[in-house]
Design a protein around this motif. Structure first.
Motif, PDB file in Angstrom:
ATOM      1  N   ARG A  51      57.052  41.213  44.217  1.00 19.55           N
ATOM      2  CA  ARG A  51      57.712  39.676  43.357  1.00 19.55           C
ATOM      3  C   ARG A  51      57.163  38.736  42.367  1.00 19.55           C
ATOM      4  N   ILE A  52      57.670  39.902  41.582  1.00 17.88           N
ATOM      5  CA  ILE A  52      58.723  39.096  40.110  1.00 17.88           C
ATOM      6  C   ILE A  52      59.598  38.787  40.545  1.00 17.88           C
ATOM      7  N   ARG A  53      59.353  36.992  39.673  1.00 20.28           N
ATOM      8  CA  ARG A  53      60.199  36.304  40.043  1.00 20.28           C
ATOM      9  C   ARG A  53      60.331  35.674  38.201  1.00 20.28           C
ATOM     10  N   LEU A 110      60.691  32.000  32.133  1.00 20.91           N
ATOM     11  CA  LEU A 110      59.522  32.200  32.200  1.00 20.91           C
ATOM     12  C   LEU A 110      58.932  33.154  33.997  1.00 20.91           C
ATOM     13  N   LEU A 111      58.242  33.769  33.405  1.00 20.15           N
ATOM     14  CA  LEU A 111      57.847  34.794  34.823  1.00 20.15           C
ATOM     15  C   LEU A 111      56.974  34.932  35.175  1.00 20.15           C
ATOM     16  N   PHE A 112      57.380  35.686  36.763  1.00 22.26           N
ATOM     17  CA  PHE A 112      55.403  35.581  36.933  1.00 22.26           C
ATOM     18  C   PHE A 112      55.635  36.465  38.712  1.00 22.26           C
ATOM     19  N   VAL A 113      54.693  36.509  38.868  1.00 18.54           N
ATOM     20  CA  VAL A 113      54.440  37.536  39.548  1.00 18.54           C
ATOM     21  C   VAL A 113      54.123  36.351  41.485  1.00 18.54           C
ATOM     22  N   ASP A 114      54.421  35.680  42.279  1.00 17.34           N
ATOM     23  CA  ASP A 114      54.211  35.347  43.703  1.00 17.34           C
ATOM     24  C   ASP A 114      53.265  35.994  44.784  1.00 17.34           C
ATOM     25  N   THR A 115      51.981  35.884  44.451  1.00 19.72           N
ATOM     26  CA  THR A 115      50.982  36.460  45.197  1.00 19.72           C
ATOM     27  C   THR A 115      50.906  35.156  46.825  1.00 19.72           C
TER      28      THR A 115
END
Length: 223
Positions: free
Chosen positions: A159-161, A170-175
């Motif tokens: 789920r790293i997007r 920008l990178l984020f993890v979709d929780t």
């Protein structure tokens, strides 16, 4: 910790500022991904902010750790180690976001950093979290590396997007439960996308365009 209404007293995430001076809230979902906002390899070097050890301690105060400046002693070599770790994590997280596995050399960088003792959590006499003293940059880098390894090998690794905006990496993890997060921030790229979509509908639908002109004022989104 929450306030009297049950809301977090210190919401996670960072306040970032665009080159144009616009500020917005960005929560990448993990401590290690917050480090990626300080710069990075390749094209990201133009955003480098970790020039001196004090720059890293300043970031600590804004990060999820919320450690006051001066809590962690950081040497020049430890600052270099933090940047090396960050660049390796950029490569690995971006690779996962695009369905690739990444370079084993970058994973080895994370493993070497994680081998050092991490920051030690402490509890204050009043029951609140206390600063992990004494602490140094090697412990900080180990903590960041361990957080990265837990993310990259954990249940949210897929789920790293990367933000879906064409000009944002920008990178984020979709929780989120449905797993449908698309934007780094609705304040920034999410709203810009809404504006573009609205303009496109107005351009292709003369009736809607006329209603937009003669009807009640629409909500204005800012970028």
């Amino acid at each position: 910790m929450t306030d009297g209404d049950g809301a977090p007293e210190h919401p996670t995430g960072l306040v970032l500022t665009t080159p144009g001076g616009t500020s917005f809230h960005f929560d990448p979902g993990a401590l290690c991904l917050e480090l990626l906002t300080t710069g990075g390899p390749g094209a990201h070097t133009r955003y480098e902010v970790l020039h001196r050890p004090s720059d890293l301690t300043d970031w600590l105060a804004r990060s999820r750790l919320r450690l006051p400046a001066g809590t962690v002693r950081i040497t020049d070599d430890q600052l270099t180690a933090a940047r090396t770790l960050r660049d390796a994590l950029w490569h690995l997280a971006a690779a996962l976001a695009h369905g690739r596995t990444g370079d084993p050399a970058d994973r080895a960088t994370l493993n070497r950093a994680a081998a050092h003792p991490p920051l030690v959590p402490r509890i204050a006499p009043d029951g609140t979290a206390a600063a992990p003293l004494p602490a140094d940059g090697a412990q900080l880098v180990s903590t960041l590396a361990r957080d990265a390894i837990a993310l990259l090998t954990g249940p949210h690794a897929d789920r790293i997007r990367e933000c879906r905006a064409h000009d944002c990496q920008l990178l984020f993890v979709d929780t989120s439960r449905p797993g449908r997060r698309r934007w780094c921030s609705m304040e920034r790229c999410g709203n810009r996308n809404k504006v573009r979509a609205l303009r496109a509908r107005r351009d292709t639908d003369p009736v809607q365009g006329a209603e937009a002109v003669s009807g009640p004022p629409h909500r204005t989104f800012t970028s």
